[in-house]
Design an enzyme around this catalytic site. Structure first.
Site: not given
Lengths: 702, 702
Positions: A217, A298, A343, A372, A400, A541
């Site tokens: 990002n 995203e 997805r 992910d 994560e 999500w």
């Protein structure tokens, strides 16, 4: 000599005044306790003969020599005496010898270590080969290996072995659980924290040869002159250790930083801007590695905003980099918010049609699984499906989705599972490892004194590097090395730690997302369970999008009766996954929506099996605590206490995951908990009510 | 013995394998190099006789003994042999003796250290007295003091010696320049980072006895049950070291956490909520210290929203705390955005009328100066002006306005300047120190390996504690101790470092805000100069509000022709400040708006003097670099290199400050730069254009 040894041992006890803080990672170089072995090593390694063409004033060779000296001083109490030898001579018998050879004998980055005429010979064709060989030799000593008859040739399986840091310019780390970023952009380029050097050393010691120091990002500011000077200072520190610096490129930088009106990759001004910016970067960093780009993903800007394809976007950057030998690593992590789409299928749908349309210096960087970084996913169907496009495998070292900074979960089994997965795209044996040109690992390091917060987080950094160098290495071997180097090369210590790490990943899968479940975590920070979340703006999500639990059953139907994402795999793989009778239980609910009473091979119903797996996960954390407790007194008390404290958290949070998920799923299953499974002490409303606004790893909120 | 010494020295060289990372602060306990002195110390300190009523199983005494043992082992290579002695006996001659005495002999927290009959006797009436005495004794050794004829009695001048941490629950630190918060709320109460213990040790070593672990911009969540458990775990770690835990109270907590409709301090439900919450806190933390409150200040909620006074607000908390002996520290840092008002006058205007209206267990916490921790301010007129209200002096250890994390600026001269300032409120000699009941220091520690980022930041933490214990201590003495303990007790090292630290504050004042200028920094992060800022929504947030430069001159008229804030001082002080002829030059532009050609005592015009001061500041940073360079080889290379790198930043940023401010002020002064002053290389637009969005110390922005 005896006196010297005595002195040396006394030195050791003095050293212990310094509490073990974990900073030294696996490069501790504490004195070898095995006296006989120590003597043998000292006999072999007291002298170094440096051959012609090995110029130790060159930075990488100087770093190698420094590492060797420090290592031997620490491990053996030996002050190394290097001697230069001339062509045709071989140096002192019984010593160590550095010998330059051609690339025909030893490939670039590779090295040969062998006993020859009483000498231990380290041969390499490149400077960095000597560095890697030196770390290997020190590792042999640290793991108390026998040097007799040594004869090995090492060459990295993959050319690109890269860490990705999701580190922001303000010092925070996205999905970082070990403090701030180790890269202090505010004090660079002036303050060169010794940690930068130690970071590069640690990378080199496991063969990592690239570092992307900024977040995917991305922030355009990194391309501003003053930030390029900062980046160049880092690159200067990394260079002697064979670590190339890469940066993330924000696709809209031509607008934000360049003041252009568009970032359209086909606009001549944009093309010129990237070319000029790239030239400027190489002026600062002559061996700059290239760009990583997260585009149209995203919320990140990208070529799709201008009606251009990912290939058109990547190619403009690739053209800018090509004159200098740089590469573009273009991430395939894209998905849109179409409630009708799956997805899991979207990266494949987007990138397979682009195969052949990328420049030669573009690599597409693909996460290991289709979603992910979940505790377990099947491999991404993109691997092996783009014969004309080189791929990088992206793994997440930071945890994560596997307990974040506080759970002991060894990732080598996960990494190895995907590397060894057989895509069948080019016949049997087309492993994921064989289809990729390199590995990118999302780093887990931060400013914590021990780098990773949880002391065992170091093992994941270590394992990533070792597997990127040699994907065929067994996780057991890797952890055995790590445990011996990081704790003690004593048999009970290394075997216990290895067993804990190897087992821990399956334990985590069980208490979080057994049987192919995925994406059950809470929103935002992703800390803890949130299977009930179903009201987020984007359908994909929501955990409920993935588990699809209802009164009839549970799981995501990705067969022909559902999204048919399974069709993206090669026929043999597809056939196995598509049939619930042949689908491995670990992927069952990934591909199938099955009734609660579905019969598992072991005779349990699906509901029972789900309950047992969650319970097994919780029991596993207790087992971890028992194994660790048995090491008390065997290792330093500081790190023993620290890991014990983290294990307490892990046990409690494993129960939390199990209780929250089972309480929730039972509202659909409407079946009792089987014997041997402790029922959740609260109903699902209790777990829904829990609130942890300051869980780490996301941008702090006011 | 000789062999032992030899062994010991060898141990030392082995130790040096461990690079000096600064973690150990001033408590390094490395072997004493002076052989003769070492022998003398060993002769005196090999044995410890522990008197009756000194029960070393009690936590504070156990901590004292552990510290003494570790200290003597490190400094002298001595393994201390403690022996318990009975009433009437005195223990081994020539040793150390711990003796319990009554409070009539030695006050609580105090201690006596003296030679007596060949013994070195440490006497105390409280357990923490033994701890403080132990640290004092170790300091004597570390600074290579002579123990002969030692006879000293130490009692803290102030009862409250407290650190304030502006640390948020998400781990960030407001105005913190050394990484994240050392308090990891996410992993508490399970993970007890050894750093918590070392933090408490460091505090105790300089007599700090309280810690407010949460930000004054407070968060109600800290009062939630799970957070109280976390806070209790910290308090448990601090307790043996005599450090009490305090929390900040958000005034609106009864609404946010308690679900009440109001936080009106006179509402019975609010009163009951605070009483019950306080009871709950003491259940977790029996020796909880109390609350710090920032109310109706910079957007924080407070009693004024309900038409209640600060006293009414403070008293409801005070009543809740009173049964348990807790206190309220109510901050006087309030100001509103009235363009007609003088911000410097507002705290006095608000709080003097409330004198006598606070409960006995309320203290008003007053920043050292009337504005906000500027490089130099006159003391706040509140000191001495509230005879019925005890005050705390709030100092800022973190360098928000003095170069932040990268400048070498010793704060002891600043702290001492305010402590010794004579308010004359109760006749001559009514120093600020004499008017306050304690000191609160805004901490500068973070997760940096060396705690403070800049290695010299440690000296400010050290100096704050020493001055809180004894405000009469000279800054030179404090820095001499710190330098000897932290670097080496060698004469050149300690004198050079002391001189640098002592001089550095004036250097900083000169390159930032000479002659009484203040609040010239950039907006938000406060990093770097921003004298041109004049467009912020609140008038008193603008630098232009403070310097008031125009074609006629520069400075803030706070005399009777201006805001008349000077009238808040006692008549003698007021008279001196109010007349530009008697006003000390360091406060000149704080109190006066003067023409550019105003004649200074030294014959310079004001404009010339301003230019010379800025230049002197820049020159001073060069002097610092030269002094430091002369220590190369005298101290460890790691910290020498680190400080040198920071000095490079300081030199560059001092030039930046000087150039930006002089370029800007010249647009008003319209006068040439005098000889000896290097003109700014750019015009003011250049300096205005500079942009540092990620300067540290504020909440990171996306």
């Amino acid at each position: 000599m005896r006196l010297l040894l005595l002195l040396f041992c006394f030195g050791l006890s003095t050293l212990s005044l310094q509490a073990e803080d974990g900073y030294r990672l696996w490069l501790r170089y504490d004195p070898i306790q095995n006296t006989a072995l120590g003597s043998a090593y000292r006999a072999q390694l007291g002298q170094l003969s440096i051959g012609p063409d090995v110029d130790t004033t060159q930075a990488t060779l100087a770093a190698s020599l420094l590492e060797l000296r420090n290592g031997l001083r620490g491990l053996l109490g030996v002050e190394l005496t290097p001697a230069r030898i001339s062509v045709g001579t071989s140096g002192a018998a019984g010593g160590l010898r550095w010998k330059r050879v051609g690339e025909d004998e030893v490939a670039r980055e590779g090295y040969r270590l062998r006993q020859r005429d009483g000498q231990l010979e380290l041969a390499a064709s490149s400077n960095v080969g000597f560095l890697y060989g030196t770390f290997h030799l020190l590792r042999l000593l640290q793991t108390e290996a026998d040097l007799k008859g040594l004869d090995l040739l090492e060459t990295p399986a993959k050319e690109l072995r890269i860490l990705n840091h999701w580190d922001n310019l303000d010092g925070t780390v996205e999905r970082g659980y070990a403090g701030f970023s180790i890269f202090n952009w505010h004090t660079l380029p002036d303050v060169l924290d010794p940690r930068y050097t130690d970071y590069a050393r640690a990378c080199a010691s496991v063969g990592i040869n690239g570092s992307v120091v900024t977040n995917v990002n991305a922030n355009s500011l990194i391309f501003r002159e003053d930030y390029l000077e900062k980046a160049a200072a880092l690159a200067d520190v990394f260079r002697p250790y064979g670590v190339r610096l890469y940066l993330t490129a924000r696709f809209s930088a031509p607008v934000e930083l360049g003041g252009l009106e568009t970032a359209d990759p086909l606009d001549p001004a944009v093309i010129a801007w990237w070319a000029e910016k790239t030239r400027e970067i190489y002026e600062h960093i002559p061996d700059f590695g290239g760009f990583v780009v997260k585009a149209n993903s995203e919320g990140q800007p990208g070529p799709r905003e201008y009606g251009r394809s990912h290939a058109e976007g990547a190619n403009v950057l690739a053209d800018a980099l090509a004159p200098y030998g740089g590469i573009v690593m273009w991430r395939a992590f894209v998905y849109n918010s179409d409630p009708e789409a799956d997805r899991a299928a979207q990266a494949y749908e987007e990138f397979v049609p682009l195969d052949g349309k990328f420049r030669d210096n573009v690599m597409v960087q693909v996460k290991n699984g289709p979603i992910d970084f979940q505790p377990r996913e099947p491999f991404s169907p993109l691997f092996g499906a783009t014969p004309e496009t080189p791929l990088l495998l992206e793994l997440q070292i930071t945890k994560e989705y596997l307990g974040q900074g506080t759970h002991l979960v060894g990732l080598a089994p996960l990494f190895s599972e995907v590397l060894q997965a057989d895509t069948r795209q080019n016949g049997p044996g087309t492993t994921v490892a064989s289809t990729v040109s390199g590995l990118a690992g999302v780093s887990n390091v931060g400013t914590a004194r021990n780098w990773t917060g949880h002391p065992f987080g170091q093992a994941d950094w270590y394992a990533f590097g070792r597997l990127a160098w040699d994907p065929a290495l067994g996780p057991e071997r890797i952890y055995d090395e790590w445990a011996a180097m990081t704790y003690r090369p004593e048999s009970k210590v290394r075997s216990t730690i290895t067993e804990m790490l190897i087992t821990s990943r399956e334990i985590c899968v069980n208490y979080m997302t057994p049987l192919g479940l995925h994406h059950l975590m809470a929103t935002g920070h992703h800390y803890g369970p949130g299977p009930w979340v179903s009201d987020l703006s984007r359908p994909e999500w929501n955990p409920a999008y993935y588990h699809r639990a209802d009164s009839a059953g549970i799981g995501f139907d990705r067969t022909v009766t559902g999204s048919n994402a399974v069709a993206q795999y090669a026929p043999e793989v597809r056939a196995k996954f598509a049939d619930p009778e042949t689908c491995p239980p670990e992927y069952l609910l990934w591909f199938h929506h099955l009734p609660w009473d579905f019969q598992m091979d072991n005779g349990n119903t699906l509901w029972e099996e789900l309950c047992y797996r969650y319970q097994a996960g919780v029991d596993g954390t207790e087992w971890l605590a028992i194994k660790w407790a048995a090491l008390e007194g065997e290792i330093d008390p500081e790190r023993h206490a620290e890991v014990s404290q983290y294990l307490t958290i892990q046990q409690r949070e494993a129960e939390w995951w199990k209780n929250a998920c089972l309480a929730y799923f039972q509202t659909f299953a409407q079946r009792p908990f089987p014997d041997g499974v402790t029922p959740p002490p609260h109903d699902v409303d209790h777990y829904r009510s829990l609130d942890y606004p300051y869980a780490p790893g996301i941008r702090p909120q006011w």
